[in-house]
Design an enzyme around this catalytic site. Structure first.
Site, PDB file in Angstrom:
ATOM      1  N   LEU A  46      99.848 -54.015   6.478  1.00 42.61           N
ATOM      2  CA  LEU A  46      98.506 -53.451   6.368  1.00 42.61           C
ATOM      3  C   LEU A  46      98.421 -52.380   5.289  1.00 42.61           C
ATOM      4  CD1 LEU A  46      95.604 -53.276   7.500  1.00 42.61           C
ATOM      5  CD2 LEU A  46      96.446 -51.551   9.114  1.00 42.61           C
ATOM      6  N   ASP A  47      97.521 -52.603   4.334  1.00 43.78           N
ATOM      7  CA  ASP A  47      97.222 -51.636   3.276  1.00 43.78           C
ATOM      8  C   ASP A  47      98.429 -51.281   2.405  1.00 43.78           C
ATOM      9  OD1 ASP A  47      94.607 -51.532   4.201  1.00 43.78           O
ATOM     10  OD2 ASP A  47      94.970 -49.795   5.479  1.00 43.78           O
ATOM     11  N   GLU A  48      99.415 -52.166   2.342  1.00 47.54           N
ATOM     12  CA  GLU A  48     100.617 -51.872   1.573  1.00 47.54           C
ATOM     13  C   GLU A  48     100.902 -52.922   0.510  1.00 47.54           C
ATOM     14  OE1 GLU A  48     104.001 -50.866   3.912  1.00 47.54           O
ATOM     15  OE2 GLU A  48     102.917 -49.464   5.197  1.00 47.54           O
TER      16      GLU A  48
END
Length: 289
Positions: free
Chosen positions: A232-234
C-alpha cells in the site's frame, strides 16, 4: 503510402550496462533510414549496473517502415538482453479512469484531455459511486457504476475486469479511487496502474494524511503519483509536487491546498507514462523529461 510520409517512433530500453549499446542502436536506426530526434540515457551504476535509454526517431514510409524496424530490432535486443518497447508516437494510449466521489483529479484530467494536453484516449470511467456520473457523461465518455459491497470485493473486481475487456486498455488511472486493489487485480496490470496519494510519500501513509500533517505542523503539503503494487502506497514514484503552507492553515485548508498538488502531480504522471517517458527500476523510476 508515399515514401515522403514521415512518422515518429519512441524506443525505451532497459538492459545490463555494457559497452557498445548506444553504437549498436544508432547504427541500426541509421541503416533503416531513421533520424534520431531526441536521445537520453542513464546508468544507475557505472560498474555492473543497469542501462536505461529513451530514443525518439523519425522514419519515412511510415508506418510500414516502423513495423519493419520493430520486427528487425529483436536480434539486437536479444544480444544485449534488453527489456524494450517500441511505440508509435501518433498512437494515443487507451486509459480507464477509476474514481469515487471526489472530482478534482477527474475534472483536471478531463479538461486536459478535451483541450488536447493529455495524449491519451479515455475509454471509460469506473466508479464505486454514482456521484460523478453526470460529469463523466457530459464528456460523452462511458461511465460504469460498480459498487464495492462489504465481503464482496472479489466479485466486484471480476466485474471490473470483464468491463475493461471491452476496451484495448493500455493503463489505468486511480483519480482518488478510494479502494485498495487486490494483488490478483494488480497482477493484470503490472506497472500500468497509476495512483495519486494525497501526501508527500513516504510520509503520512494511509488514511487521513491531512489530519496527520496538521498534527505534525508541516510547512509543505505534497502529493505523490506512483505505480500501484501489492504494498500500500509504496509503489515506484513517478512524480511529486509540493505547495508551501504555514501555521495559519487548519486541516481543511491543508486539504484544499493538497488537492491542487494532487491534480497537478497526477496529470504530469499520466502524461509522462502516455509519452513513454517512464521506466520502472525495481521500486524506483527513471523519468526522461
Amino acid at each position: 503510402m508515399s515514401d515522403r510520409s514521415l512518422g515518429n517512433g519512441r524506443l525505451l530500453i532497459t538492459c545490463p550496462d555494457q559497452p557498445g549499446i548506444v553504437a549498436a542502436i544508432s547504427d541500426f536506426l541509421h541503416q533503416h533510414g531513421a533520424n534520431i530526434i531526441h536521445s537520453a540515457q542513464h546508468t544507475n551504476d557505472p560498474e555492473g549496473g543497469r542501462f536505461f535509454m529513451r530514443i525518439v526517431f523519425s522514419i519515412s514510409s511510415y508506418p510500414d517502415k516502423f513495423y519493419q524496424v520493430k520486427e528487425e530490432f529483436l536480434p539486437i535486443a536479444e544480444h544485449f538482453d534488453m527489456e524494450w518497447s517500441l511505440e508509435r508516437e501518433d498512437r494515443k494510449k487507451s486509459v480507464a479512469i477509476f474514481i469515487s466521489k471526489e472530482d478534482h483529479c477527474l475534472t483536471e484530467l478531463l479538461w486536459r484531455w478535451r483541450s488536447g494536453e493529455l495524449p491519451i484516449h479515455i475509454s471509460c470511467v469506473i466508479s464505486n459511486h454514482t456521484t460523478l456520473k453526470n460529469v463523466v457523461e457530459s464528456y460523452e465518455i462511458p461511465f460504469y457504476h460498480i459498487p464495492i459491497e462489504k465481503n464482496a470485493k472479489p466479485e466486484a473486481e471480476n466485474k471490473i475486469l470483464r468491463t475493461l475487456e471491452q476496451y484495448p486498455i493500455d493503463f489505468l488511472v486511480l483519480a482518488r479511487y478510494m479502494q485498495i486493489l487486490s494483488p490478483d487485480f494488480v497482477a493484470h496490470y503490472p506497472a500500468k496502474i497509476i495512483n495519486i496519494h494525497h501526501s508527500f510519500l513516504p510520509a503520512f501513509i494511509g488514511a487521513n494524511p491531512y489530519r496527520q500533517a496538521f498534527e505534525r505542523g508541516v510547512k509543505l503539503i505534497g502529493a505523490t503519483a506512483h505505480y500501484v503494487t501489492n504494498d500500500l502506497d509504496e509503489g515506484p514514484i513517478i512524480e511529486q509536487d509540493v505547495l508551501r503552507v504555514n501555521h495559519q492553515y487548519n486541516a481543511n485548508d491543508l486539504k484544499i491546498t493538497g488537492r491542487n498538488a494532487e491534480k497537478i502531480a497526477l496529470a504530469r504522471a499520466v502524461t509522462w507514462h502516455a509519452e513513454d517517458r517512464v521506466i520502472v527500476d525495481d521500486n524506483k523510476t527513471i523519468v526522461f523529461l
